[in-house]
Design an enzyme around this catalytic site. Structure first.
Site, mmCIF file in Angstrom:
data_model
loop_
_atom_site.group_PDB
_atom_site.id
_atom_site.type_symbol
_atom_site.label_atom_id
_atom_site.label_comp_id
_atom_site.label_asym_id
_atom_site.label_seq_id
_atom_site.Cartn_x
_atom_site.Cartn_y
_atom_site.Cartn_z
ATOM 1 N N HIS A 1 81.885 -4.365 78.647
ATOM 2 C CA HIS A 1 80.523 -4.874 78.841
ATOM 3 C C HIS A 1 79.861 -4.952 77.472
ATOM 4 O O HIS A 1 79.739 -3.943 76.764
ATOM 5 C CB HIS A 1 79.715 -3.964 79.766
ATOM 6 C CG HIS A 1 78.315 -4.456 79.989
ATOM 7 N ND1 HIS A 1 77.994 -5.338 81.010
ATOM 8 C CD2 HIS A 1 77.163 -4.227 79.304
ATOM 9 C CE1 HIS A 1 76.696 -5.613 80.933
ATOM 10 N NE2 HIS A 1 76.174 -4.958 79.922
ATOM 11 N N CYS A 2 79.427 -6.139 77.094
ATOM 12 C CA CYS A 2 78.835 -6.352 75.774
ATOM 13 C C CYS A 2 77.315 -6.341 75.889
ATOM 14 O O CYS A 2 76.723 -7.209 76.539
ATOM 15 C CB CYS A 2 79.309 -7.688 75.198
ATOM 16 S SG CYS A 2 78.667 -8.016 73.544
#
Length: 393
Positions: free
Chosen positions: A189-190
């Site tokens: 997850h960025c």
């Protein structure tokens, strides 16, 4: 002169903090001050802040701080996206304000004004594509197709059900607690994108990293050429050597030219150093993810494989230690066997040295070309994906 030294010290501290924060957990920095700075920045500083707030303001202030942390770190939010856009906007503002006056110049033509703006626009388009594209959400409608596309290896992935979504969990997928959805071929997850990086948008994420690396390199070189053009146009080298009698050599001229540039073009120098540092960080980050893609591995899987290999190593060492212990007990109980000399016992090969290395058996790695095509053309975008159904469906 004090201002120049202050700028140099500021640049060194900035580099140290940025590298420690972003790269301090890399294996190459284990046991170094960079790892300790990273641990302090990511965990230690926050723990000290919580203790200070609790001691100074009480439990209500601590709860408020924890709720802010929950919003910033555990829920989708656009904070890092806004920071990215602010950095891009501020960088272009300072470039336009300080350097566009020297374009065209001795080395750069008028076209570079438009190339720089076009490059920034393409970077923002890639940012939007990565941030708002579907990463490959696993749903009831497509779960059987994903199970067919990604078979279980029964090593790091086994057949199971997602306890949150209540659907079968395909191999290589993961339920993101921040986005609250299962993502196929989950990478990570960025926070900068406020989105998961998965099967469908890994290609956009890699393009984003590569383009911004090239953009930073281009900006660094363009600013260097602007400064070199100013040196040429103002005949700085000629003035220093003829009028001030400075030796015409790199060692003699470099300190004076650097001092003059810092005094007259400090904004361009700071921008050039900043872009050079960011380009190095982006090169490392892109190289890491490109290597993962070419071996058909995700960031999530790299951690899973590391845990599996460490567990297998410990298991093998435990078995070897048990075998050595059984051998020692049998030797002690054997009355007929003569006592070995101490030097032979000392030089005897340890059973731990006979432990075979754990081999990573990645069934998803099918060669560079196939792996590259899987990232560029994801399975879910192909016609064959929707024609296949899982046996378990």
């Amino acid at each position: 002169m004090a201002v120049q030294w202050l700028l140099i010290c500021h640049g060194i501290v900035t580099v140290l903090v940025v590298v420690s924060f972003l790269c301090g957990q890399w294996p190459i920095f284990q046991g170094t001050p960079i790892e300790r700075i990273h641990r302090f920045l990511t965990y230690g500083a926050y723990e000290y802040l919580l203790r200070f707030v609790g001691a100074a303001c009480g439990s209500k202030a601590t709860d408020a701080l924890l709720s802010v942390e929950f919003f910033c770190c555990d829920r989708p939010n656009p904070i890092l996206q806004m920071i990215y856009l602010s950095i891009i906007g501020a960088a272009y503002y300072f470039v336009i304000n300080s350097s566009f006056a020297y374009i065209p110049g001795y080395y750069l033509s008028q076209v570079h004004r438009y190339i720089s703006l076009l490059g920034g626009a393409i970077g923002i388009l890639l940012f939007i594509a990565t941030s708002f594209s579907d990463p490959g959400t696993v749903k009831v409608e497509n779960v059987s197709q994903y199970i067919s596309a990604y078979p279980y290896d029964n090593i790091i992935y086994t057949e199971k059900q997602c306890s949150t979504c209540k659907i079968p969990k395909p191999a290589r997928s993961k339920h993101c607690s921040i986005c609250n959805r299962c993502v196929a071929r989950f990478d990570h997850h960025c926070g900068w994108m406020n989105n998961c990086i998965g099967e469908k948008n890994t290609r956009y994420f890699l393009a984003f990293l590569l383009w911004h690396f090239l953009l930073c390199v281009y900006g660094t070189v363009a600013l260097a050429l602007i400064l070199a053009g100013r040196l040429k146009e103002l005949k700085a080298v000629y003035i220093l050597t003829v009028y001030y009698g400075i030796e015409n050599s790199f060692r003699g001229l470099a300190p004076h030219i650097a001092q003059w540039l810092l005094a007259s073009y400090n904004t361009q120098m700071l921008l050039m150093v900043f872009l050079a540092i960011v380009s190095l960080l982006l090169a490392g980050f892109f190289g890491y993810h490109a290597n993962l893609c070419l071996t058909n591995t995700t960031t999530n899987e790299s951690f899973k494989w590391q845990d599996y290999i460490n567990w297998q190593k410990k298991l093998s060492e435990a078995r070897a230690s048990a075998a050595a212990l059984r051998e020692s007990i049998s030797e002690m109980n054997s009355a007929r066997k003569p006592t070995e000399r101490k030097w032979k016992i000392f030089c005897r090969r340890s059973h731990l040295e006979d432990v075979e290395p754990v081999i990573k058996n990645n069934i998803y790695d099918k060669g560079f070309f196939h792996n590259f095509c899987e990232v560029i053309i994801p399975f879910s975008t192909r016609r064959s994906f929707w024609k296949t159904k899982s046996k378990s469906s």
